[in-house]
Design a protein around this motif. Structure first.
Motif, PDB file in Angstrom:
ATOM      1  N   ARG A  11      -3.805  -9.935   4.553  1.00 37.01           N
ATOM      2  CA  ARG A  11      -3.941 -10.600   3.159  1.00 37.01           C
ATOM      3  C   ARG A  11      -3.858  -9.628   2.580  1.00 37.01           C
ATOM      4  O   ARG A  11      -3.739  -9.232   1.155  1.00 37.01           O
ATOM      5  N   GLN A  12      -5.715  -8.898   2.358  1.00 32.41           N
ATOM      6  CA  GLN A  12      -6.239  -8.063   1.657  1.00 32.41           C
ATOM      7  C   GLN A  12      -4.575  -6.297   1.682  1.00 32.41           C
ATOM      8  O   GLN A  12      -4.567  -6.040   0.315  1.00 32.41           O
ATOM      9  N   ASN A  13      -4.671  -6.203   2.508  1.00 32.89           N
ATOM     10  CA  ASN A  13      -2.921  -4.577   2.839  1.00 32.89           C
ATOM     11  C   ASN A  13      -1.979  -5.444   2.023  1.00 32.89           C
ATOM     12  O   ASN A  13      -1.661  -4.611   1.366  1.00 32.89           O
ATOM     13  N   LEU A  14      -1.847  -6.733   1.995  1.00 36.71           N
ATOM     14  CA  LEU A  14      -0.714  -7.337   1.793  1.00 36.71           C
ATOM     15  C   LEU A  14      -0.033  -6.788  -0.155  1.00 36.71           C
ATOM     16  O   LEU A  14       0.521  -5.896  -0.656  1.00 36.71           O
ATOM     17  N   VAL A  15      -2.297  -7.123  -0.547  1.00 38.57           N
ATOM     18  CA  VAL A  15      -2.672  -7.652  -1.725  1.00 38.57           C
ATOM     19  C   VAL A  15      -2.613  -6.158  -2.747  1.00 38.57           C
ATOM     20  O   VAL A  15      -1.683  -5.713  -3.565  1.00 38.57           O
ATOM     21  N   ARG A  16      -2.733  -5.257  -2.099  1.00 40.82           N
ATOM     22  CA  ARG A  16      -3.272  -3.586  -2.220  1.00 40.82           C
ATOM     23  C   ARG A  16      -1.844  -3.108  -2.335  1.00 40.82           C
ATOM     24  O   ARG A  16      -1.345  -1.972  -3.044  1.00 40.82           O
TER      25      ARG A  16
END
Length: 453
Positions: A127-132
């Motif tokens: 999720r963090q990688n996706l948002v970034r």
């Protein structure tokens, strides 16, 4: 001569005063923002909600197209577009509690964007990688990119409430329903066939991607055998050495045969199991020839199983994750001890070369063959692959060919994405600080950051 100030006429002053009064009377008060309950009610009916005060960010036709795409994918993805200044305190947690549906929630607030998800749907790292990856884009591009990438990497299914058609049931609706029942059998059969075809196509695509990686592994092992300076009939070779050598050759042949017969991604586990057995046989053979004690049976090097059996455990921390002990080969153990990066196995993805643990769900069976049993949970927790493998949807799509990850990790129960869980969810999945995933505090988030959103 000093200029005399020009005075306004009485009608102009009255008009200005009237305009001010009307603006005061009809302007929405500061507390008139849409309530979380209203947003949640809308999201239970459709995956995309656009606040009336934020319609300039996402036109109605674009929002409808985005919602249709999410529904077709049958995934529990929720998107809300809210105006600048909307209160952010506990927004994700409150919205998740209000909808009561397990899923991935993305919120565009003014020109900022962030997302939270139940860990059963998407791991925190994913999720963090996706948002970034979507930060800094305009609203249309950002939400389209976020949707496309999320649908490829999330688990779960769409909530049943999205299939509703309205509140009241009229006589016409009843007649229509009766007509639909007549063809329900044929329609259901068509739907099942379409879903089956889609799943088969997805599995074929996953297997094709896996085949490239597994063929590389098989080739690498074959090259090790070619480089091996051992002749079974040579002086000094004993029966134990010959047995190890034969086991390695058999493993090579088995791996090739199993890969040739593989029809589903989970079939790959048997291939990498054979390769792992073959490399351990070579390690035993090397110890016998050099007069060393036989090695203990250990898993292969975590960073790249082609490095062969591990010799020790080392502490490693993935980006955005927690430290854990992983098995490492001698070369990577030295690199880590010297403060250098290990040599990591990377594979091709839609976003370039990535470590296998951040490359998508298809690599679960591949890793399961190398790291079977209860070892995988501790190694992969907090990574994209680990989060996906812990979901019931993963087992349905890719089988249990990953070392019984779900049972060993304690993820066997719980709610699948799209299920109604009410307020029974982990608030940690929807709280916490910002920045790890490209959150709202990118340049000093002010009152928009902290641990509230």
């Amino acid at each position: 001569m000093k200029a005399v100030p020009r005075t306004r006429s009485l009608p102009a002053l009255l008009l200005a005063a009237l305009t001010l009064v009307l603006a005061t009377l009809y302007a929405p008060p500061a507390s008139a923002e849409t309530s979380v309950s209203t947003i949640a009610q809308a999201l239970r009916k459709s995956p995309v909600y656009v606040d009336p005060a934020a319609r300039d960010q996402l036109p109605a036709n674009t929002a409808e197209a985005l919602a249709a795409r999410i529904k077709r994918a049958d995934k529990p993805l929720f998107i809300a577009v809210l105006p600048t200044g909307y209160p952010t305190a506990n927004l994700f947690t409150d919205l998740r509690a209000a909808t009561g549906i397990t899923g991935l929630y993305g919120i565009r607030l003014g020109d900022r964007f962030d997302a939270r998800a139940d860990s059963s749907v998407m791991s925190p790292t994913a999720r963090q990688n996706l948002v970034r990856s979507v930060q800094g884009e305009d609203a249309r591009t950002q939400l389209a990119d976020f949707t496309d990438r999320a649908l490829l990497n999330m688990g779960g299914h769409a909530p049943k409430s999205w299939g509703g058609t309205g509140d009241a049931v009229s006589g016409t609706a009843l007649i229509t329903t009766a007509a639909v029942l007549v063809i329900a059998g044929a329609g259901a059969y068509t739907l099942v066939r379409r879903n089956r075809r889609r799943r088969e196509e997805e599995q074929r695509a996953a297997l094709d991607r896996l085949r490239v990686v597994v063929d590389e592994d098989i080739t690498a092992f074959g090259e090790e055998l070619d480089r091996l300076d051992f002749q079974p009939a040579a002086p000094g070779a004993d029966d134990a050495m010959r047995a190890d050598y034969e086991h390695a050759l058999d493993a090579y042949d088995t791996a090739k045969q199993r890969m040739a017969m593989a029809e589903r991604p989970e079939d790959v586990r048997g291939v990498t199991e054979a390769l792992e057995n073959g490399r351990f046989s070579l390690a035993r053979l090397a110890a016998r020839r050099e007069g060393r004690p036989l090695p203990e049976r250990r898993p292969p090097c975590f960073f790249d199983p082609r490095h062969g059996p591990s010799v020790s455990d080392a502490t490693w921390t993935p980006r955005g994750g927690a430290p854990r002990q992983v098995p490492v080969c001698a070369a990577d153990a030295t690199r880590l001890a010297d403060g250098r990066d290990p040599v990591i196995r990377e594979v091709d993805t839609d976003y370039g070369r990535r470590p296998y643990w951040d490359a998508g769900p298809a690599y679960g069976p591949w890793a399961g063959g190398y790291f079977g049993g209860g070892l995988l949970p501790g190694l992969l927790v907090g990574t994209m692959l680990g989060g996906l493998m812990a979901t019931p949807t993963y087992a349905a799509d890719y089988g249990a060919g990953y070392g019984d990850f779900g049972d060993q990790a304690g993820y066997g129960g719980g709610y699948e994405g799209g299920d109604m869980s009410g307020t029974n969810f982990d608030p940690g999945d929807f709280g916490g600080g910002f920045g790890d995933g490209g959150g709202f505090d990118g340049g000093g988030g002010g009152d928009f950051g902290g641990g509230n959103f």
